[in-house]
Design a protein around this motif. Structure first.
Motif, PDB file in Angstrom:
ATOM      1  N   ALA A 137      23.799 -45.828  13.902  1.00  0.00           N
ATOM      2  CA  ALA A 137      23.527 -46.133  13.139  1.00  0.00           C
ATOM      3  C   ALA A 137      22.158 -45.246  12.385  1.00  0.00           C
ATOM      4  O   ALA A 137      21.193 -44.940  13.293  1.00  0.00           O
ATOM      5  N   PHE A 138      21.447 -45.742  11.132  1.00  0.00           N
ATOM      6  CA  PHE A 138      20.392 -44.515  10.302  1.00  0.00           C
ATOM      7  C   PHE A 138      20.052 -45.792   9.444  1.00  0.00           C
ATOM      8  O   PHE A 138      20.963 -46.385   8.669  1.00  0.00           O
ATOM      9  N   THR A 139      18.739 -46.020   8.650  1.00  0.00           N
ATOM     10  CA  THR A 139      18.237 -46.692   8.465  1.00  0.00           C
ATOM     11  C   THR A 139      17.130 -45.821   7.807  1.00  0.00           C
ATOM     12  O   THR A 139      16.064 -44.937   8.870  1.00  0.00           O
ATOM     13  N   SER A 140      16.779 -45.751   6.444  1.00  0.00           N
ATOM     14  CA  SER A 140      15.781 -44.978   5.667  1.00  0.00           C
ATOM     15  C   SER A 140      14.453 -45.707   5.907  1.00  0.00           C
ATOM     16  O   SER A 140      14.462 -46.709   6.706  1.00  0.00           O
ATOM     17  N   PRO A 141      13.052 -45.058   5.745  1.00  0.00           N
ATOM     18  CA  PRO A 141      11.925 -45.219   5.958  1.00  0.00           C
ATOM     19  C   PRO A 141      11.604 -46.739   4.803  1.00  0.00           C
ATOM     20  O   PRO A 141      11.205 -47.307   5.672  1.00  0.00           O
ATOM     21  N   ASN A 142      12.822 -46.617   4.171  1.00  0.00           N
ATOM     22  CA  ASN A 142      11.909 -47.997   3.059  1.00  0.00           C
ATOM     23  C   ASN A 142      12.627 -48.637   3.597  1.00  0.00           C
ATOM     24  O   ASN A 142      12.506 -50.175   2.915  1.00  0.00           O
TER      25      ASN A 142
ATOM     26  N   TYR B 214      25.288 -49.117   2.275  1.00  0.00           N
ATOM     27  CA  TYR B 214      24.566 -49.868   2.310  1.00  0.00           C
ATOM     28  C   TYR B 214      23.459 -50.082   1.613  1.00  0.00           C
ATOM     29  O   TYR B 214      21.804 -49.710   2.132  1.00  0.00           O
ATOM     30  N   PRO B 215      23.518 -50.757   0.863  1.00  0.00           N
ATOM     31  CA  PRO B 215      22.076 -51.103   0.028  1.00  0.00           C
ATOM     32  C   PRO B 215      21.512 -52.281   0.631  1.00  0.00           C
ATOM     33  O   PRO B 215      21.658 -53.026   0.574  1.00  0.00           O
ATOM     34  N   TYR B 216      21.210 -51.995   1.635  1.00  0.00           N
ATOM     35  CA  TYR B 216      20.675 -53.306   2.542  1.00  0.00           C
ATOM     36  C   TYR B 216      20.275 -54.135   2.776  1.00  0.00           C
ATOM     37  O   TYR B 216      20.361 -55.764   2.405  1.00  0.00           O
ATOM     38  N   LYS B 217      18.982 -54.172   0.833  1.00  0.00           N
ATOM     39  CA  LYS B 217      18.449 -55.501   0.880  1.00  0.00           C
ATOM     40  C   LYS B 217      18.770 -56.288   0.100  1.00  0.00           C
ATOM     41  O   LYS B 217      18.437 -56.897  -0.960  1.00  0.00           O
ATOM     42  N   GLN B 218      19.797 -55.428  -0.374  1.00  0.00           N
ATOM     43  CA  GLN B 218      21.023 -56.195  -2.045  1.00  0.00           C
ATOM     44  C   GLN B 218      21.595 -56.875  -1.826  1.00  0.00           C
ATOM     45  O   GLN B 218      21.829 -57.519  -0.537  1.00  0.00           O
ATOM     46  N   LYS B 219      21.620 -58.205  -2.081  1.00  0.00           N
ATOM     47  CA  LYS B 219      22.155 -59.658  -2.104  1.00  0.00           C
ATOM     48  C   LYS B 219      23.762 -59.088  -2.382  1.00  0.00           C
ATOM     49  O   LYS B 219      24.142 -60.038  -1.107  1.00  0.00           O
ATOM     50  N   ASP B 220      24.554 -58.822  -2.747  1.00  0.00           N
ATOM     51  CA  ASP B 220      25.524 -57.972  -2.305  1.00  0.00           C
ATOM     52  C   ASP B 220      25.837 -57.004  -1.669  1.00  0.00           C
ATOM     53  O   ASP B 220      27.039 -56.425  -3.020  1.00  0.00           O
ATOM     54  N   ALA B 221      25.170 -56.762  -0.971  1.00  0.00           N
ATOM     55  CA  ALA B 221      25.181 -54.835  -0.321  1.00  0.00           C
ATOM     56  C   ALA B 221      26.639 -55.446   0.389  1.00  0.00           C
ATOM     57  O   ALA B 221      27.234 -53.539  -0.193  1.00  0.00           O
ATOM     58  N   ALA B 222      27.469 -55.517   0.628  1.00  0.00           N
ATOM     59  CA  ALA B 222      28.743 -55.515   1.312  1.00  0.00           C
ATOM     60  C   ALA B 222      29.653 -54.959  -0.431  1.00  0.00           C
ATOM     61  O   ALA B 222      30.008 -53.551   0.428  1.00  0.00           O
TER      62      ALA B 222
ATOM     63  N   ARG C 125      12.944 -44.752  13.610  1.00  0.00           N
ATOM     64  CA  ARG C 125      13.815 -46.435  14.737  1.00  0.00           C
ATOM     65  C   ARG C 125      14.426 -46.854  13.098  1.00  0.00           C
ATOM     66  O   ARG C 125      14.550 -46.910  12.226  1.00  0.00           O
ATOM     67  N   LEU C 126      14.999 -47.555  13.680  1.00  0.00           N
ATOM     68  CA  LEU C 126      16.077 -48.395  13.129  1.00  0.00           C
ATOM     69  C   LEU C 126      15.317 -50.036  12.504  1.00  0.00           C
ATOM     70  O   LEU C 126      14.481 -50.614  13.517  1.00  0.00           O
ATOM     71  N   ALA C 127      15.402 -50.753  11.007  1.00  0.00           N
ATOM     72  CA  ALA C 127      15.181 -51.441  11.219  1.00  0.00           C
ATOM     73  C   ALA C 127      15.762 -52.470  10.646  1.00  0.00           C
ATOM     74  O   ALA C 127      15.392 -53.627  10.507  1.00  0.00           O
ATOM     75  N   VAL C 128      16.820 -52.291  11.608  1.00  0.00           N
ATOM     76  CA  VAL C 128      18.302 -53.278  11.590  1.00  0.00           C
ATOM     77  C   VAL C 128      18.190 -53.555  12.604  1.00  0.00           C
ATOM     78  O   VAL C 128      18.495 -52.367  13.660  1.00  0.00           O
ATOM     79  N   SER C 129      18.017 -54.812  13.402  1.00  0.00           N
ATOM     80  CA  SER C 129      18.558 -54.882  15.133  1.00  0.00           C
ATOM     81  C   SER C 129      20.089 -54.978  15.124  1.00  0.00           C
ATOM     82  O   SER C 129      21.115 -55.007  14.023  1.00  0.00           O
TER      83      SER C 129
END
Length: 407
Positions: free
Chosen positions: A339-344, A359-367, A321-325
């Motif tokens: 797209a895929f998202t990690s369980p965390n 992407y380290p999605y939760k990081q402030k400078d993920a991009a 299940r995607l954790a991001v829309s």
């Protein structure tokens, strides 16, 4: 009412106590009142009432003091927009804590890829496995090698294509990669009367989905079969040099739900028998599909794909299940195809036409911290597996590297 009782009553009628509830003057008054000799009362009832009144007054004072005392806040912790995190008395979390912005990535991605570039030339598809994990504070490709390496139970198993001795078939073999190399009997499959070419469509948990194309020496049209097997079934079948499609080990779709409730349509699901089916990728999820002829072990019409309609259980696909829309994904990558998202929820892998951006999605400078994995023009994702804790990440980095570098 004597003077002492009146003072106590006045104290109780005031606003909540300042400071921490009791002051020295009030404490002395209560102690003096309790130590005061019992006077002669007018009857037992009068004595009981006055004693009870004093006890009640003392109890109310204690409760008021406790109420006024600012102790630790024991409400569930909650972040902005995140689900509440409940903590037990022993300090153990009852559910994973949401990753806070700036927190280090604690996941690793093991992705399996199939390349169909050589398929048209008769050489069949090739495969590779890539491990992406945090390394020295940033995402990196930690290990890469040929074949598909999948975690199964406590080990890693390898799936790879092998040509038969006749050169007319490309069979898939499976074996425990941590117990040595491929069995010699699998590497030297004997000549077969009919050509059998196998292709992986999905790998995950304990299951593999594959397509079988069977031809014959007389030049008749190839026949196609679609089977879902456990990796152990694939390992056993790969040791047989010749096989009858009707004798192929496989898992019918309904067997996935044996002894389990499946909600609406349960009766119809139990009555059906989908012998041949496949697991394929749609944007954002893995789904089961069937074909004309799926209820038998005869050739199927692979062009007649039809969704089965029942969601695959977690025994087949986990953390799907995607954790991001999709709206957020498209804002980040307008050309996203999957797209895929990690369980965390700390890693986001966006599949593009010729690359995967992680992407380290939760990081402030993920991009700025994204890692790009280049894909060949005919390469597609057939496996996504996650390590979701620091200990597993480190174990995977060591073990996967050792297997893939030694292959």
């Amino acid at each position: 009412m004597d003077l002492m009782d009146k003072e106590l009553k006045d104290q109780l009628a005031r606003d909540p106590f300042k400071r921490h509830g009791f002051d020295d003057r009030l404490r002395r008054q209560i102690e003096e009142r309790l130590d005061e000799p019992v006077r002669k009362r007018r009857g037992v009832f009068r004595l009981g009432w006055r004693s009870s009144g004093i006890a009640l007054a003392a109890m109310l004072l204690v409760l008021a003091a406790v109420w006024a005392w600012k102790g630790p806040d024991i409400r569930p912790l909650a972040g902005d927009g995140e689900e509440s995190l409940l903590v037990t008395a022993s300090g153990e979390q009852t559910e994973p804590a949401p990753l806070e912005a700036g927190e280090a990535v604690a996941s690793a991605l093991l992705v399996g890829l199939r390349n169909d570039a050589e398929e048209s030339g008769g050489n069949g598809s090739s495969y590779r496995t890539v491990l992406i994990a945090p390394d020295r504070g940033k995402l990196a490709v930690v290990a890469e090698g040929g074949g598909i390496l999948m975690p199964y139970k406590q080990d890693f198993w390898k799936i790879e294509p092998v040509k038969t001795r006749s050169g007319g078939s490309l069979r898939l073999i499976a074996y425990n990669a941590e117990n040595g190399s491929a069995p010699k009997s699998a590497e030297s499959l004997s000549a077969e009367r009919s050509s059998v070419n196998e292709k992986l469509l999905y790998v995950g948990n304990q299951y593999v989905s594959l397509a079988q194309l069977r031809g014959s020496e007389d030049g008749s049209a190839a026949r196609e079969y679609r089977f879902v097997k456990t990796v152990e079934q694939l390992a056993a079948d790969s040791l047989r040099p010749e096989s009858d499609p009707a004798a192929e080990s496989h898992v019918a779709f309904e067997e996935l739900f044996a002894g389990r409730k499946v909600g609406k349509g349960a009766d119809a699901l139990r009555q059906a028998q989908t012998e041949q089916w496949s697991i394929v990728r749609q944007p954002g999820r893995w789904v089961g599909v069937k074909f004309a002829g799926s209820s038998s072990l005869k050739p199927v019409d692979a062009a007649s794909t039809e969704p089965i309609g029942t969601e695959l259980p977690e025994t087949v696909v986990k953390s799907d299940r995607l954790a991001v829309s999709w709206e957020d994904i498209l804002r980040l990558e307008p050309a996203a195809e999957d797209a895929f998202t990690s369980p965390n929820g700390d890693l986001l892998a966006v599949v593009l036409q010729n690359a995967i951006d992680i992407y380290p999605y939760k990081q402030k400078d993920a991009a700025q911290q994204k890692l790009t994995l280049e894909l060949a023009p005919a390469e597609s994702v057939i496996m996504v597996q996650w390590a979701a804790s620091e200990s597993y990440v480190e174990s995977w980095k060591e073990r996967v590297s050792a297997i893939l570098e030694g292959s």
